[in-house]
Design a protein around this motif. Structure first.
Motif, PDB file in Angstrom:
ATOM      1  N   LEU A 342       0.829  -1.219   0.000  1.00 14.46           N
ATOM      2  CA  LEU A 342       0.000   0.000   0.000  1.00 14.46           C
ATOM      3  C   LEU A 342       0.854   1.257   0.000  1.00 14.46           C
ATOM      4  O   LEU A 342       0.345   2.353  -0.214  1.00 14.46           O
ATOM      5  CB  LEU A 342      -0.938  -0.005   1.219  1.00 14.46           C
ATOM      6  CG  LEU A 342      -2.050  -1.057   1.148  1.00 14.46           C
ATOM      7  CD1 LEU A 342      -2.845  -1.095   2.455  1.00 14.46           C
ATOM      8  CD2 LEU A 342      -2.972  -0.770  -0.034  1.00 14.46           C
ATOM      9  N   ALA A 343       2.140   1.097   0.271  1.00 18.70           N
ATOM     10  CA  ALA A 343       3.063   2.236   0.141  1.00 18.70           C
ATOM     11  C   ALA A 343       4.344   1.688  -0.491  1.00 18.70           C
ATOM     12  O   ALA A 343       4.733   0.540  -0.233  1.00 18.70           O
ATOM     13  CB  ALA A 343       3.369   2.861   1.499  1.00 18.70           C
ATOM     14  N   ALA A 344       4.981   2.508  -1.324  1.00 23.58           N
ATOM     15  CA  ALA A 344       6.164   2.023  -2.053  1.00 23.58           C
ATOM     16  C   ALA A 344       7.451   2.305  -1.292  1.00 23.58           C
ATOM     17  O   ALA A 344       8.459   1.625  -1.461  1.00 23.58           O
ATOM     18  CB  ALA A 344       6.215   2.714  -3.414  1.00 23.58           C
ATOM     19  N   ASP A 345       7.413   3.332  -0.455  1.00 24.05           N
ATOM     20  CA  ASP A 345       8.616   3.708   0.281  1.00 24.05           C
ATOM     21  C   ASP A 345       8.196   4.583   1.464  1.00 24.05           C
ATOM     22  O   ASP A 345       7.045   5.004   1.538  1.00 24.05           O
ATOM     23  CB  ASP A 345       9.564   4.496  -0.650  1.00 24.05           C
ATOM     24  CG  ASP A 345      10.981   4.588  -0.106  1.00 24.05           C
ATOM     25  OD1 ASP A 345      11.179   4.181   1.053  1.00 24.05           O
ATOM     26  OD2 ASP A 345      11.857   5.058  -0.831  1.00 24.05           O
ATOM     27  N   ALA A 346       9.142   4.826   2.335  1.00 26.00           N
ATOM     28  CA  ALA A 346       8.838   5.699   3.478  1.00 26.00           C
ATOM     29  C   ALA A 346      10.129   6.342   3.964  1.00 26.00           C
ATOM     30  O   ALA A 346      11.205   5.732   3.860  1.00 26.00           O
ATOM     31  CB  ALA A 346       8.199   4.911   4.613  1.00 26.00           C
ATOM     32  N   VAL A 347      10.013   7.586   4.398  1.00 28.34           N
ATOM     33  CA  VAL A 347      11.133   8.200   5.120  1.00 28.34           C
ATOM     34  C   VAL A 347      10.595   8.486   6.519  1.00 28.34           C
ATOM     35  O   VAL A 347       9.454   8.915   6.687  1.00 28.34           O
ATOM     36  CB  VAL A 347      11.627   9.507   4.454  1.00 28.34           C
ATOM     37  CG1 VAL A 347      12.416   9.217   3.214  1.00 28.34           C
ATOM     38  CG2 VAL A 347      10.491  10.454   4.146  1.00 28.34           C
ATOM     39  N   VAL A 348      11.411   8.195   7.516  1.00 28.19           N
ATOM     40  CA  VAL A 348      10.963   8.364   8.894  1.00 28.19           C
ATOM     41  C   VAL A 348      11.832   9.414   9.563  1.00 28.19           C
ATOM     42  O   VAL A 348      13.065   9.338   9.488  1.00 28.19           O
ATOM     43  CB  VAL A 348      11.080   7.038   9.669  1.00 28.19           C
ATOM     44  CG1 VAL A 348      10.576   7.214  11.093  1.00 28.19           C
ATOM     45  CG2 VAL A 348      10.276   5.950   8.953  1.00 28.19           C
ATOM     46  N   ALA A 349      11.201  10.402  10.158  1.00 26.49           N
ATOM     47  CA  ALA A 349      11.965  11.479  10.806  1.00 26.49           C
ATOM     48  C   ALA A 349      12.715  10.908  12.010  1.00 26.49           C
ATOM     49  O   ALA A 349      12.171  10.135  12.788  1.00 26.49           O
ATOM     50  CB  ALA A 349      11.018  12.578  11.255  1.00 26.49           C
ATOM     51  N   GLU A 350      13.992  11.306  12.098  1.00 33.51           N
ATOM     52  CA  GLU A 350      14.844  10.857  13.205  1.00 33.51           C
ATOM     53  C   GLU A 350      14.901  11.915  14.322  1.00 33.51           C
ATOM     54  O   GLU A 350      15.495  11.695  15.356  1.00 33.51           O
ATOM     55  CB  GLU A 350      16.280  10.636  12.687  1.00 33.51           C
ATOM     56  CG  GLU A 350      16.418   9.458  11.727  1.00 33.51           C
ATOM     57  CD  GLU A 350      16.453   8.137  12.474  1.00 33.51           C
ATOM     58  OE1 GLU A 350      15.431   7.423  12.396  1.00 33.51           O
ATOM     59  OE2 GLU A 350      17.432   7.849  13.182  1.00 33.51           O
ATOM     60  N   SER A 351      14.314  13.097  14.035  1.00 31.50           N
ATOM     61  CA  SER A 351      14.405  14.187  15.030  1.00 31.50           C
ATOM     62  C   SER A 351      13.224  15.126  14.820  1.00 31.50           C
ATOM     63  O   SER A 351      12.546  15.054  13.774  1.00 31.50           O
ATOM     64  CB  SER A 351      15.708  14.963  14.809  1.00 31.50           C
ATOM     65  OG  SER A 351      15.639  15.609  13.532  1.00 31.50           O
ATOM     66  N   ASP A 352      13.017  16.042  15.777  1.00 28.19           N
ATOM     67  CA  ASP A 352      11.959  17.047  15.595  1.00 28.19           C
ATOM     68  C   ASP A 352      12.224  17.872  14.340  1.00 28.19           C
ATOM     69  O   ASP A 352      11.320  18.184  13.569  1.00 28.19           O
ATOM     70  CB  ASP A 352      11.913  17.990  16.812  1.00 28.19           C
ATOM     71  CG  ASP A 352      11.251  17.314  18.009  1.00 28.19           C
ATOM     72  OD1 ASP A 352      11.300  17.854  19.121  1.00 28.19           O
ATOM     73  OD2 ASP A 352      10.680  16.207  17.794  1.00 28.19           O
ATOM     74  N   ALA A 353      13.484  18.213  14.138  1.00 34.10           N
ATOM     75  CA  ALA A 353      13.827  19.045  12.962  1.00 34.10           C
ATOM     76  C   ALA A 353      13.438  18.332  11.681  1.00 34.10           C
ATOM     77  O   ALA A 353      12.875  18.925  10.758  1.00 34.10           O
ATOM     78  CB  ALA A 353      15.320  19.357  12.975  1.00 34.10           C
TER      79      ALA A 353
END
Ligand code: FAD
Ligand code: MLT
Ligand code: ZN
Length: 502
Positions: A342-353
């Motif tokens: 259902l999703a091809a890729d993902a980026v996950v935030a490592e910090s608030d910034a």
């Protein structure tokens, strides 16, 4: 494949806002049979208070054009009361002089309800900007209407709390305006609209009465709940001067990710799976390809979030407990979404910034549109199952209308799509405006056929009043008219909003 996000956006530079001001001659500066100068003088005589009455064109300009630059008008004066008593005196003075008035908060409304149309006086709540009290035991805060959302967010951080309504206009929109429009934003999925956060209100009525029901009790079931009459009333039933809001404990951790979709066809399944798997889901926003492309044009330094340009991206945010095991749990849940296809890729935030970098894409789209050109904005809700077809239909409608660029984004979790159709360079301003009514009728009747709503969160204002029948029955509209007649028989509060001739 889960890649770690590198901050690829840079803050929006707010210069060079596209300005479209209808010529002042289209909006006569005459209020009834009075000329502008004498009206201002008479208001000053009635309201002898320093800083209360603005009448110089230069100092009034910011109050007479809305954020979209599509609605503008002239006014004889801007009133800036400093407290509830001065709001009431201002209302009585306007009544005495036979003047209508437009209550105004941060002037970020998007349906033309916050600026004068035909010489109304603007009554700005900006000087009522105190956060008056915080009660940890009842988890409530009492604020004046002119408190800016961002200021409330910042005040609550030190108290370990959050106010759970958030939106891109946070730097300017005010609590009073947010209540008057029943604002939604990016956390409705988990916490609801403004309506769900309001416990008590103080409202100045059209006859100057101060209706004080600053209730802070969670349970107070004593007759009609009058606050709900004013929440979402867009300044045409009363002027909100104070509110008691409920706040929430700050989440222990917030996980933020950006998903890449290689098709929009499976959005309903994605929505279902995310809601089932991410029990702390608090935001779910969609940004389609054309909207990302526009943002990159307006912000040339913006990098593509993934290794290729996908048809759509989705921001997912989940409130979880603190600690690595909670974060690992989030990553596992996201992996299962990718494994499902259902999703091809993902980026996950490592910090608030990095989480803010993801949100800058979403907030940046709206700001970029505001800067890039004139836009017909449609803020609609459709049943989630209809989303794929609806998005494709909107692009078809835009193509068939000609000369418009269709930009789709919005609050996926609520079925709330923002359909923005922006003027292409080859389309003249007159042609752009001329396309509006037929386009609106086509879109809103399509939304109605899907049993959706012609206004998800922005309200009706001036922009949508001719289409209200697509979402409300004749009986409902008649009752609303009756309430307007009861509360504002002289029709001095924001005339023209919701009804043509209230
Ligand atoms: P204004 O624009 O000043 O006024 C809005 C209406 O409320 C007018 O009819 C006015 O007469 C009335 N009003 C204002 N103050 C009072 C008062 N004290 N008493 C009675 N009537 C009053 N909206 C959403 O719902 N969700 C979003 O996600 C969202 N995102 C946005 C992003 C951007 C970049 C921008 C520019 C706008 C966005 N909006 C969104 C629209 C807008 O921010 C909201 O409608 C907001 O609630 C308006 O608040 P305001 O203080 O600016 O009100
Ligand atoms: C948003 O969610 O960005 C707003 O509602 C603004 C818009 O529709 O442009
Ligand atoms: Zn929105």
């Amino acid at each position: 494949m889960l890649s770690v996000l590198f901050t690829y956006f840079h803050p929006i530079d707010r210069a060079a806002i596209f300005t479209h001001i209808k010529t002042a001659s289209e909006q006569v500066g005459i209020v009834g049979d009075k000329n502008v100068a004498s009206v201002a003088e008479r208001l000053k005589a009635e309201l002898d208070s320093p800083g209360l009455v603005l009448s110089e064109p230069g100092e009034m300009a910011a109050y007479t054009t809305d954020w979209t630059h599509k609605f503008s008008g002239v006014t004889p004066a801007v009133l800036r009361p400093r407290d509830t008593a001065e709001v009431a005196r201002s209302v009585l003075a306007c009544r005495k002089l036979g003047l209508a008035l437009v209550p105004q908060g941060g002037n970020t409304g998007l349906v033309g309800g916050s600026v004068p149309r035909a010489g109304e006086v603007v009554l700005s709540l900006s000087r009522l900007n105190a956060i008056e009290s915080f009660d940890p035991a009842s988890a409530t805060v009492q604020v004046q209407a002119g408190v800016v959302l961002q200021a409330l967010h910042e005040d609550l951080v030190a108290r370990g709390c959050v106010f759970p309504v958030d939106l891109g206009a946070r730097g300017s929109c005010q609590i009073g305006g947010m209540i008057a429009t029943n604002a939604g934003g990016i956390k409705v999925l988990r916490y609801g609209h403004m309506r769900e956060q309001v416990l008590g209100l103080e409202v100045v009525l059209a006859d100057g009465t101060v209706l004080g029901s600053l209730n802070s009790l969670k349970k107070n079931n004593t007759g009609l709940d009058l606050k709900h009459t004013f929440i979402g009333s867009e300044g045409m039933l009363g002027i909100i001067t104070r509110a008691v809001l409920q706040v929430r404990p700050a989440p222990q951790a917030v996980q933020t990710a950006l998903l890449a979709l290689d098709t929009r066809e499976r959005l309903p399944e994605l929505l279902t799976m995310l809601r089932e798997r991410l029990r702390g889901l608090s935001s779910l926003e969609i940004i389609t390809r054309e909207s990302i492309a526009l943002y990159q044009e307006v912000e040339p330094g913006t990098r593509e979030p993934f290794d290729k340009a996908y048809p759509a991206c989705v921001i997912v945010e989940e409130e979880t407990g603190a600690g690595t095991s909670e974060r690992d749990g989030f990553l596992e849940r996201l992996s299962s979404v990718i494994e499902s296809g259902l999703a091809a890729d993902a980026v996950v935030a490592e910090s608030d910034a990095q989480a803010q970098g993801i949100w800058r894409l979403r907030d940046g789209v709206t700001e970029a549109i505001g800067r890039a050109g004139l836009t017909h904005k449609f803020d609609v809700t459709v049943p989630p199952g209809a989303l794929p077809e609806f998005l494709a239909e909107m692009e078809r409608f835009g193509d068939e209308a000609g000369g418009l660029r269709t930009l789709l984004f919005g609050h996926l979790g609520d079925g709330n799509v923002h359909v923005n159709m922006m003027q292409k360079p080859e389309l003249s301003e007159d042609e752009f405006y001329a396309k509006g009514p037929a386009l609106a009728e086509r879109i809103y009747s399509h939304v109605a056929a899907l049993k959706g709503s012609i206004s998800a969160e922005h309200g009706i204002g001036i922009a949508k009043r001719d289409y209200l029948h697509h979402s409300r029955t004749v009986e409902e509209i008649n009752l609303m008219r009756g309430m307007k007649q009861l509360l504002d028989p002289g029709g001095i509060l924001n005339p023209g909003v919701l009804f043509e001739n209230a």
